[in-house]
Design a protein around this motif. Structure first.
Motif, PDB file in Angstrom:
ATOM      1  N   MET A   1       0.848  -1.186   0.000  1.00  0.00           N
ATOM      2  CA  MET A   1       0.000   0.000   0.000  1.00  0.00           C
ATOM      3  C   MET A   1       0.889   1.243   0.000  1.00  0.00           C
ATOM      4  SD  MET A   1      -2.752   1.275   2.901  1.00  0.00           S
ATOM      5  CE  MET A   1      -3.466  -0.351   3.051  1.00  0.00           C
ATOM      6  N   ARG A   2       0.448   2.259  -0.727  1.00  0.00           N
ATOM      7  CA  ARG A   2       1.180   3.526  -0.758  1.00  0.00           C
ATOM      8  C   ARG A   2       0.224   4.660  -0.407  1.00  0.00           C
ATOM      9  NH1 ARG A   2       5.930   5.334  -2.466  1.00  0.00           N
ATOM     10  NH2 ARG A   2       6.485   3.270  -3.293  1.00  0.00           N
ATOM     11  N   THR A   3       0.710   5.601   0.385  1.00  0.00           N
ATOM     12  CA  THR A   3      -0.077   6.763   0.749  1.00  0.00           C
ATOM     13  C   THR A   3       0.860   7.945   0.929  1.00  0.00           C
ATOM     14  OG1 THR A   3      -1.820   7.565   2.253  1.00  0.00           O
ATOM     15  CG2 THR A   3       0.039   6.401   3.258  1.00  0.00           C
ATOM     16  N   GLN A   4       0.308   9.129   1.126  1.00  0.00           N
ATOM     17  CA  GLN A   4       1.157  10.298   1.343  1.00  0.00           C
ATOM     18  C   GLN A   4       1.553  10.434   2.815  1.00  0.00           C
ATOM     19  OE1 GLN A   4      -1.698  12.899  -0.796  1.00  0.00           O
ATOM     20  NE2 GLN A   4       0.053  13.621  -2.001  1.00  0.00           N
ATOM     21  N   VAL A   5       0.600  10.180   3.732  1.00  0.00           N
ATOM     22  CA  VAL A   5       0.889  10.260   5.160  1.00  0.00           C
ATOM     23  C   VAL A   5       0.364   8.996   5.844  1.00  0.00           C
ATOM     24  CG1 VAL A   5       0.601  11.566   7.294  1.00  0.00           C
ATOM     25  CG2 VAL A   5       0.683  12.781   5.104  1.00  0.00           C
ATOM     26  N   ALA A   6       1.250   8.264   6.487  1.00  0.00           N
ATOM     27  CA  ALA A   6       0.858   7.117   7.303  1.00  0.00           C
ATOM     28  C   ALA A   6       0.719   7.589   8.743  1.00  0.00           C
ATOM     29  CB  ALA A   6       1.891   6.001   7.204  1.00  0.00           C
ATOM     30  N   ILE A   7      -0.449   7.398   9.315  1.00  0.00           N
ATOM     31  CA  ILE A   7      -0.743   7.863  10.664  1.00  0.00           C
ATOM     32  C   ILE A   7      -0.812   6.648  11.588  1.00  0.00           C
ATOM     33  CG2 ILE A   7      -2.404   9.074  12.131  1.00  0.00           C
ATOM     34  CD1 ILE A   7      -3.344  10.551   9.577  1.00  0.00           C
ATOM     35  N   ILE A   8       0.001   6.652  12.633  1.00  0.00           N
ATOM     36  CA  ILE A   8      -0.008   5.564  13.596  1.00  0.00           C
ATOM     37  C   ILE A   8      -0.895   5.959  14.761  1.00  0.00           C
ATOM     38  CG2 ILE A   8       1.408   3.956  14.922  1.00  0.00           C
ATOM     39  CD1 ILE A   8       2.158   4.116  11.954  1.00  0.00           C
ATOM     40  N   GLY A   9      -1.999   5.236  14.963  1.00  0.00           N
ATOM     41  CA  GLY A   9      -2.870   5.505  16.100  1.00  0.00           C
ATOM     42  C   GLY A   9      -4.194   6.131  15.706  1.00  0.00           C
ATOM     43  N   SER A  10      -5.289   5.584  16.252  1.00  0.00           N
ATOM     44  CA  SER A  10      -6.632   6.083  15.918  1.00  0.00           C
ATOM     45  C   SER A  10      -7.300   6.757  17.100  1.00  0.00           C
ATOM     46  CB  SER A  10      -7.520   4.934  15.425  1.00  0.00           C
ATOM     47  OG  SER A  10      -7.832   4.067  16.504  1.00  0.00           O
ATOM     48  N   GLY A  11      -6.495   7.364  17.981  1.00  0.00           N
ATOM     49  CA  GLY A  11      -7.076   8.237  18.988  1.00  0.00           C
ATOM     50  C   GLY A  11      -7.525   9.531  18.335  1.00  0.00           C
ATOM     51  N   PRO A  12      -8.019  10.480  19.119  1.00  0.00           N
ATOM     52  CA  PRO A  12      -8.501  11.726  18.522  1.00  0.00           C
ATOM     53  C   PRO A  12      -7.460  12.451  17.670  1.00  0.00           C
ATOM     54  CG  PRO A  12      -9.237  11.564  20.775  1.00  0.00           C
ATOM     55  CD  PRO A  12      -8.284  10.419  20.568  1.00  0.00           C
ATOM     56  N   SER A  13      -6.175  12.451  18.089  1.00  0.00           N
ATOM     57  CA  SER A  13      -5.174  13.171  17.299  1.00  0.00           C
ATOM     58  C   SER A  13      -5.003  12.543  15.927  1.00  0.00           C
ATOM     59  CB  SER A  13      -3.831  13.232  18.042  1.00  0.00           C
ATOM     60  OG  SER A  13      -3.341  11.942  18.338  1.00  0.00           O
ATOM     61  N   GLY A  14      -4.881  11.215  15.865  1.00  0.00           N
ATOM     62  CA  GLY A  14      -4.736  10.550  14.577  1.00  0.00           C
ATOM     63  C   GLY A  14      -5.958  10.717  13.702  1.00  0.00           C
ATOM     64  N   LEU A  15      -7.136  10.595  14.299  1.00  0.00           N
ATOM     65  CA  LEU A  15      -8.377  10.731  13.529  1.00  0.00           C
ATOM     66  C   LEU A  15      -8.572  12.153  13.018  1.00  0.00           C
ATOM     67  CD1 LEU A  15     -10.630   8.582  15.867  1.00  0.00           C
ATOM     68  CD2 LEU A  15     -10.120   8.043  13.473  1.00  0.00           C
ATOM     69  N   MET A  16      -8.344  13.150  13.877  1.00  0.00           N
ATOM     70  CA  MET A  16      -8.494  14.533  13.426  1.00  0.00           C
ATOM     71  C   MET A  16      -7.492  14.863  12.321  1.00  0.00           C
ATOM     72  SD  MET A  16      -9.471  16.865  16.771  1.00  0.00           S
ATOM     73  CE  MET A  16      -8.233  16.219  17.886  1.00  0.00           C
ATOM     74  N   LEU A  17      -6.258  14.404  12.492  1.00  0.00           N
ATOM     75  CA  LEU A  17      -5.251  14.663  11.460  1.00  0.00           C
ATOM     76  C   LEU A  17      -5.653  14.012  10.143  1.00  0.00           C
ATOM     77  CD1 LEU A  17      -2.503  15.771  10.588  1.00  0.00           C
ATOM     78  CD2 LEU A  17      -1.470  13.645  11.448  1.00  0.00           C
ATOM     79  N   GLY A  18      -6.078  12.748  10.208  1.00  0.00           N
ATOM     80  CA  GLY A  18      -6.487  12.069   8.986  1.00  0.00           C
ATOM     81  C   GLY A  18      -7.620  12.783   8.281  1.00  0.00           C
ATOM     82  N   HIS A  19      -8.620  13.231   9.033  1.00  0.00           N
ATOM     83  CA  HIS A  19      -9.756  13.931   8.415  1.00  0.00           C
ATOM     84  C   HIS A  19      -9.330  15.266   7.807  1.00  0.00           C
ATOM     85  CE1 HIS A  19     -13.409  11.592   9.095  1.00  0.00           C
ATOM     86  NE2 HIS A  19     -12.919  11.222  10.267  1.00  0.00           N
ATOM     87  N   LEU A  20      -8.490  16.018   8.513  1.00  0.00           N
ATOM     88  CA  LEU A  20      -8.052  17.312   7.974  1.00  0.00           C
ATOM     89  C   LEU A  20      -7.248  17.130   6.694  1.00  0.00           C
ATOM     90  CD1 LEU A  20      -7.088  19.047  11.344  1.00  0.00           C
ATOM     91  CD2 LEU A  20      -8.913  19.782   9.798  1.00  0.00           C
TER      92      LEU A  20
END
Length: 389
Positions: A1-20
């Motif tokens: 899999m390839r992506t631009q940003v890999a986010i480790i963790g689905s707490g609020p910080s990871g989720l908010m960052l992913g959505h933004l």
């Protein structure tokens, strides 16, 4: 899999960052060690600053918060029978929102599929690789197979115990820590709150906090020694001690009920510097922990995410790396101010085992100053409601 940003963790910080990032057209994948059910079962704080509510509004994920959240204009500090109200609305023109972190997390998870934000649940053995280069990648195991996610950047939003901060070499980063000699024993119960605003109480037996998640669900805490166990505190004993420590008008209105959840949480202050190494960026509890006294944990994560999302979007849209280069210093400047406030409030409202009569008189003098000085109350209100970004 390839992506631009890999986010480790689905707490609020990871989720908010992913959505933004997805809102701005930047590809992102969130990799989470736990199941979604486990993530949503975690009981956390619920006082939201404007920085956090603004992110939910900007993402158009604030409908339930607006309907169910409780806007608060102030809160209270108590010392014995004295109740000192901090009128944050009058002193700052702002409010805080009481809305549980679990509810914020649920709203963000529920919105993910329709926004094209992929979340990989139950990813074991997560490891970060080559983040000192321009081609970092993350590996994990799921369903017995190893998977790899190639990215341009990695965002470590995986909390204090996650792998992201631990992957940074000791020669590069440094942690600053203060461990407090007590914990918070908390009880969550489906009973109406004893007061329409939070009460932080300083009592000779130790600190107590009366808070709520809604008008029918209350969250109470008392300070206990780190050696205490949950079995030492049956419900009735906890309720009795809570009422003993709250001021009379709070104690008189406590409604007792069975515990939905009870836990003992140790308190610590922790900051890791820097919050960037190569293509790896830290956000939220991966980089800092605050004692819950100041209600800053989730809100600091939100300010990190605001800075980091803007910097990443500028890099992908304009190849502008200035904000990325400035991210760690900018985030840490706000982190340390919030650490200072949380430490200050913790020192003011708790009883420390080593404290003597002098220390107690200092607490009384400080509370007297707060009670009689609008300037002192404004400083507390400004910090509590959230310093400017």
């Amino acid at each position: 899999m390839r992506t631009q940003v890999a986010i480790i963790g689905s707490g609020p910080s990871g989720l908010m960052l992913g959505h933004l990032l997805r809102q701005a057209g930047v590809d992102a994948v969130i990799i989470e060690r736990q199941s979604s059910e486990h993530v949503l079962s975690r009981i956390r704080a619920g006082v939201l600053e404007t920085v956090t509510t603004d992110i939910l509004e900007d993402l158009d994920i604030a409908e339930r918060m607006r309907a169910e959240g409780l806007p608060h204009d102030g809160f209270n500090l108590a010392d014995g029978e004295r109740l000192i109200r901090i009128d944050i609305k009058a002193l700052t023109g702002k409010q805080v929102m009481v809305y549980g972190q679990t509810e914020v997390t649920k709203d963000l998870i529920d919105a993910a599929p329709s926004r094209g934000l992929e979340i990989v649940w139950e990813a074991d053995d997560v490891a970060l690789h080559d983040f000192e280069s321009d081609a970092p990648y993350v590996t994990y195991r799921k369903d017995g197979a190893e998977h790899r996610v190639d990215a341009r950047f990695i965002a470590g939003c995986d909390g204090f115990h996650g792998p992201s901060r631990k992957a940074i070499p000791e020669a590069v980063g440094k942690g600053f820590e203060k461990v407090y000699p007590f914990g918070w024993l908390g009880i969550l119960s489906d009973v109406p709150p004893c007061n329409h605003e939070l009460i932080y109480a300083n009592h000779e037996n130790g600190f107590a906090l009366a808070s709520m998640r809604s008008m029918t669900r209350s969250r109470y805490y008392i300070q206990v020694p780190l050696s205490d166990k949950l079995e030492d505190w049956p419900d009735e004993k906890l309720w009795d001690e809570l009422c003993r420590r709250l001021p009379p008008e709070g104690a008189a209105n406590v409604t007792r009920g069975p515990a939905l959840e009870k836990s003992i949480a140790p308190l610590r202050s922790y900051v890791f510097e820097p919050m960037r190494h190569g293509s790896l960026f830290l956000a939220g509890d991966a980089a800092h922990i605050v004692p819950p006294t100041g209600a800053k944990g989730l809100n600091l994560a939100a300010s990190d995410v605001r800075y980091l999302s803007q910097a990443l979007i500028a890099w992908f849209e304009k190849n502008d790396g200035d904000a990325l280069a400035a991210y760690s210093d900018k985030a840490l400047a706000r982190v340390w101010k919030s650490e200072r406030f949380s430490w200050q409030l913790t020192m003011l409202m708790h009883r420390f085992p080593e404290d003597g009569p002098f220390d107690r008189r200092i607490q009384i003098a400080e509370l007297d100053y707060v009670a009689t000085s609008e300037t002192a109350r404004r400083a507390i209100a400004e910090n509590y409601v959230g310093l400017p970004l």
